[in-house]
Design an enzyme around this catalytic site. Structure first.
Site, PDB file in Angstrom:
ATOM      1  N   ASN A 166       0.755  -1.277   0.011  1.00 10.42           N
ATOM      2  CA  ASN A 166      -0.038   0.049  -0.039  1.00 10.42           C
ATOM      3  C   ASN A 166       0.909   1.335  -0.025  1.00 10.42           C
ATOM      4  O   ASN A 166       0.209   2.355   0.038  1.00 10.42           O
ATOM      5  CB  ASN A 166      -0.870  -0.109   1.117  1.00 10.42           C
ATOM      6  CG  ASN A 166      -1.918  -0.967   1.090  1.00 10.42           C
ATOM      7  OD1 ASN A 166      -2.366  -1.243  -0.151  1.00 10.42           O
ATOM      8  ND2 ASN A 166      -2.768  -1.225   2.186  1.00 10.42           N
ATOM      9  N   LYS A 167       2.241   1.247  -0.014  1.00 13.19           N
ATOM     10  CA  LYS A 167       2.930   2.544   0.089  1.00 13.19           C
ATOM     11  C   LYS A 167       3.173   3.244  -1.355  1.00 13.19           C
ATOM     12  O   LYS A 167       3.077   2.548  -1.999  1.00 13.19           O
ATOM     13  CB  LYS A 167       4.394   1.913   0.956  1.00 13.19           C
ATOM     14  CG  LYS A 167       3.987   1.338   2.112  1.00 13.19           C
ATOM     15  CD  LYS A 167       3.828   2.285   3.245  1.00 13.19           C
ATOM     16  CE  LYS A 167       3.135   1.726   4.413  1.00 13.19           C
ATOM     17  NZ  LYS A 167       3.761   0.567   5.465  1.00 13.19           N
TER      18      LYS A 167
END
Ligand SMILES: *Cc1c(COP(=O)(O)O)cnc(C)c1O
Length: 379
Positions: free
Chosen positions: A185-186
């Site tokens: 998700n980064k």
């Protein structure tokens, strides 16, 4: 009617075709573990961070743990951090045998309150782990002034802050240890992974040992082990994804900032007064807007759980919860932490909600998310 629209998740990775091709090349190359792609990825990041050494790992969590080990932090030492982060931030302190000490957060930035950091310093304090929640740095001048005054190491948990800046300098281009995560998700992902920016080649050598069983090789067949390392290396498959992502790093940050601007515009100046909710701080010259988080009203028309359910079921919009206060987890309660110790963190932990924010998102998606929030909070 909105439910007929496709699901809008709160986060989704974007992997372009060039990256998929590059991963295929690694898979066909005969070398899939740490090799030339890892070296190239580290070199690209080192260049990006003004020539500082960078070493990669297989998670942001082990990256921070290794930074603490390089700093020589262990039993008897205290490390100050924030209660509002992913639990990894505090777990790594326990992992190396040190004692986590929390300082409450600032209600506006939702980052650790540096006044309270200073108040928490004791003769046993060895390090500070600040977290740049949602990609918003703390006051970096103040942070390093405190560290210098008290002789403390800093391990920056910049997991969410790739591309963020402080007074025109990139987070990672200055400071002590700076730890990034490349979890899915980064802002920049390698699937899973992490990177540490270090101060010198001596620290970088130690990092290499800690990530691969403490091994040092020399000559054709020379090998020795002189520190206890683990298995934390990044593979070339992951590094190929990272290199592909890295090619778009400026565009990723610029697009997230544009989406954040659209959020503020779409909510409009009256939203906070009408709903009792709180928007994040506007910080377009520093935050990379990794997350766009609102704080729900304390006594609003809905609980957070009902709000999240309504977003999903009525509007087909995903939301997230980042984060539960770490000190109230059972593992930490068993160490003596309890309710009431960090009231700002406890309030934020109870009421924070993460709205959709990712590279492939459009301004129309933002408008849709905002319309849903308004429909629920301003009935
Ligand atoms: C993602 C994240 C971590 C952990 O990173 P992993 O790569 O999942 O180990 C730590 N701290 C913060 C603030 C994060 O967002």
């Amino acid at each position: 009617m909105s439910a007929a629209l496709p699901f809008l998740p709160f986060s989704r990775p974007t992997i372009d075709e060039a990256t998929i091709t590059a991963v295929g090349e690694v898979l066909r190359s005969g070398w899939i573990t740490s090799g030339p792609k890892v070296a190239a990825f580290e070199a690209r990041m080192s260049e990006y961070f003004g020539g500082r050494p960078v070493r990669t790992f297989n998670s942001g969590t082990c990256t921070m743990e290794i930074a603490l080990r390089i700093a020589g932090i262990g039993p008897g030492d205290e490390v100050i951090t924030t209660p509002i982060s992913w639990v990894a931030t505090a777990n790594v302190i326990i992992e190396v045998g040190a004692t986590p000490v929390f300082a409450d957060i600032d209600p506006l930035t939702r980052n650790i309150d540096l006044d309270l950091v200073e108040a928490a310093i004791t003769p046993r304090t060895k390090a500070i782990i600040p977290v740049y929640l949602s990609g918003l740095p703390v006051d970096m001048d103040r942070l390093y002034a405190i560290a210098k005054k008290h002789g403390l190491r800093v391990v920056e948990d910049a997991a969410q802050a790739f591309g963020a800046e402080w007074r025109g300098q990139r987070i990672g281009a200055f400071g002590d240890f700076v730890s990034f995560s490349f979890q899915a998700n980064k802002n920049l992902t390698t699937g899973e992974g992490g990177a540490l920016v270090l101060n010198n080649l001596e620290e970088a050598k130690l990092a290499e040992k800690y990530r691969l069983q403490g091994v040092t090789r020399s000559g054709v067949d020379g090998i020795d082990v002189d520190v206890l390392g683990g298995k934390y290396n990044m593979s070339d498959i992951m590094a190929a994804i990272g290199l592909g992502q890295f090619a778009n790093v400026e565009a990723i940050t610029a697009h997230r900032r544009a989406l954040a601007r659209r959020y503020y515009e779409a909510f409009g100046p009256a939203f906070e007064a009408q709903s009792g909710a709180q928007l994040p701080l506007q910080a377009f010259d520093s935050s990379n807007y990794h997350l766009f988080q609102i704080i729900l009203p304390d006594r609003g028309p809905t609980t957070r759980a009902d709000f999240m359910r309504a977003m999903q079921e009525r509007f087909n919009v995903g939301t997230g919860y980042h984060y539960a206060p770490i000190h109230l987890f059972s593992l930490y309660r068993a160490r003596g932490f309890k309710e009431g110790m960090f009231p700002v963190a406890e309030k934020v932990g109870r009421l924070t909600v993460t709205l959709p924010m990712f590279y492939a998102m459009t301004t129309a998606d933002v408008d849709r998310a905002v319309a849903a929030v308004k429909a629920i909070l301003i009935p």
